[in-house]
Motif scaffolding. Sequence first.
Motif, short mmCIF file in Angstrom:
data_model
loop_
_atom_site.label_atom_id
_atom_site.label_comp_id
_atom_site.label_asym_id
_atom_site.label_seq_id
_atom_site.Cartn_x
_atom_site.Cartn_y
_atom_site.Cartn_z
N PRO A 84 3.64 8.54 -12.78
CA PRO A 84 2.52 9.57 -11.05
C PRO A 84 1.36 9.79 -11.39
CG PRO A 84 4.08 10.37 -13.61
CD PRO A 84 4.08 8.88 -13.03
N PHE A 85 0.49 9.34 -13.06
CA PHE A 85 -0.71 10.36 -13.28
C PHE A 85 -1.34 8.72 -14.45
CE2 PHE A 85 1.30 13.03 -15.70
CZ PHE A 85 0.50 13.36 -16.53
N GLU A 86 -2.38 9.43 -14.39
CA GLU A 86 -2.97 8.82 -16.08
C GLU A 86 -3.26 7.10 -15.50
OE1 GLU A 86 -2.96 9.38 -20.75
OE2 GLU A 86 -1.68 8.34 -19.81
N PRO A 87 -4.52 6.83 -15.47
CA PRO A 87 -5.91 7.43 -15.69
C PRO A 87 -6.02 8.33 -13.92
CG PRO A 87 -6.01 5.07 -15.46
CD PRO A 87 -4.24 5.13 -15.89
N ALA A 88 -5.73 7.19 -13.38
CA ALA A 88 -5.68 9.11 -12.03
C ALA A 88 -4.76 9.83 -12.12
CB ALA A 88 -5.38 7.47 -10.90
N PHE A 89 -6.31 10.52 -11.64
CA PHE A 89 -5.13 11.89 -11.67
C PHE A 89 -5.20 13.02 -10.35
CE2 PHE A 89 -7.11 11.76 -16.21
CZ PHE A 89 -6.31 11.61 -16.35
N TYR A 90 -5.49 12.36 -9.37
CA TYR A 90 -5.40 13.18 -7.81
C TYR A 90 -4.32 12.50 -6.91
CZ TYR A 90 -5.83 14.62 -2.70
OH TYR A 90 -5.37 14.41 -2.13
N HIS A 91 -4.28 10.85 -7.42
CA HIS A 91 -3.53 9.95 -6.93
C HIS A 91 -3.32 8.88 -7.07
CE1 HIS A 91 -5.77 7.19 -3.83
NE2 HIS A 91 -4.52 7.41 -4.01
N THR A 92 -2.15 8.69 -7.61
CA THR A 92 -2.09 7.08 -7.89
C THR A 92 -1.63 6.05 -6.52
OG1 THR A 92 -1.99 7.67 -10.31
CG2 THR A 92 -0.77 5.81 -9.71
N ASP A 93 -1.50 5.13 -6.88
CA ASP A 93 -1.04 4.27 -5.08
C ASP A 93 0.09 4.53 -5.23
OD1 ASP A 93 -3.12 3.93 -3.86
OD2 ASP A 93 -4.66 3.35 -5.54
N ILE A 94 1.07 3.99 -6.70
CA ILE A 94 1.88 3.44 -6.99
C ILE A 94 2.62 4.69 -7.93
CG2 ILE A 94 3.79 1.86 -7.26
CD1 ILE A 94 1.67 -0.21 -6.85
N ALA A 95 3.07 6.23 -7.46
CA ALA A 95 3.23 7.16 -7.61
C ALA A 95 4.68 7.70 -8.12
CB ALA A 95 2.44 8.34 -7.40
N ASP A 96 5.76 6.88 -7.77
CA ASP A 96 7.01 6.94 -8.11
C ASP A 96 7.65 5.54 -7.77
OD1 ASP A 96 7.67 7.94 -5.51
OD2 ASP A 96 7.22 9.63 -5.56
N TRP A 97 9.07 5.80 -7.83
CA TRP A 97 10.38 4.84 -8.16
C TRP A 97 10.11 4.28 -6.37
CZ3 TRP A 97 14.76 4.98 -4.99
CH2 TRP A 97 14.95 6.69 -3.80
N GLY A 98 9.64 5.75 -4.91
CA GLY A 98 9.87 4.97 -3.57
C GLY A 98 9.11 4.22 -3.13
N MET A 99 8.10 4.94 -3.87
CA MET A 99 6.69 3.99 -3.72
C MET A 99 6.50 2.44 -3.76
SD MET A 99 3.71 6.65 -4.20
CE MET A 99 3.94 8.85 -3.80
N ALA A 100 6.94 2.58 -5.14
CA ALA A 100 7.12 1.09 -5.17
C ALA A 100 8.33 0.71 -5.36
CB ALA A 100 8.09 1.76 -7.09
#
Length: 396
Positions: free
Chosen positions: A187-203
């Motif tokens: 969900p985050f780190e090192p990107a703190f505003y948006h992560t391109d693959i942030a959760d299982w649905g996006m993956a």
Amino acid sequence: MNDKAVEVVWKALDRLAIELPSWGFANTGTRFGKFIQPAAATSIQEKFSDAAQVHAVTGACPTLALHVQWDLPNGLKDVPEVERLAKQFSIRPGSINPNIFQNQEYKYGSLGNPDPAIRRIAIRHILDCVAISEALGAPDISPWFADGSNYPGTQNIRKRIGYFEEGLREIHAALKPGQRLLLEYKPFEPAFYHTDIADWGMALLLARAAGPQALVLVDTGHHYQAQNIEQIVAWLLHQNMMGGFHFNDRRYADDDLTLGSIDPYQIFRIFHEIRMFEWETQTTADIAYMVDQSHNLKGKIEAMIQTVCTAQELYARAALVDHGSLARLQQECSLVDAEETLRGAFWQDVRPAIQEWRKSRNLPADPMQAFRTSGYLERITRERGEKNRNATASYA
């Protein structure tokens, strides 16, 4: 436990294989710096040697995950050396992990980078990993993408989705039969505003866009506080998209603590969902279990042994759930009895049965004690101490 329960535990332990991460034996730390340990592995040979010690006392860790940039810096040219070490230490190469988050060119992302030249560098690196995977007979390629942004409005989120879809399709097209592309999310780190693959649905969506040999990898530390990870596992199993795990534990975020050190019941619940799925479908889920932890304070090898033993205990407990009774109680909405059926298995003391299983497999009854009395730690501390004293302790 009665004889039938002991038999269930033994069968479960016979099938449980847990991959060890090469980087888990090296010096690691936090975002602020590394903490140097005199016995930490400083070469790929030392990593294989340490992994062999864990496997020797647990009987559960036949493979070693490799990070290409750290363990095979010369790409395919390093394959013969890895094969030699695998034969020497009787540990097979495991999942192949690209490094598309460390180099300076990835400052604004890898596959999601607005610059097509940088995207091409990242794709080429992952394609090299696919070739290494084929050469080593290690079927899984497991990329983790740190891509994202730190401030609103600084990146076009939708365009970056398209870049990922395009790149992953090209990578998937290079896969040979039997190879798998396991997409990890965070969900985050090192990107703190948006992560391109942030959760299982996006993956999941990106895996489906890539092709049928792409699946989702779940890192237990890569979730928001109090997130129901076993529900995610249930969804991925239902969709036939569950590919693998990176096991660790967390208190606040991606803490990379040893397995079960904070919430052993959560790991048990995850194992239970998998075992229940297998019971209902009469299939064996093709899931790669791997440790991914940062042993920055605990001793590297001892922390790994501790985690593997914990995984064995929790997996054995999950195997003891009476699936038939539980299914009936769930259908009847007998809430208390259903929960107690689950909890009853969790509270079973499986350690005596595991000790007997170890003895029957010519393994030490107490893996930690066996390692501590082997003299291996004292020897490698002497041999590696000077190299580690000269290691860089700071990321600054």
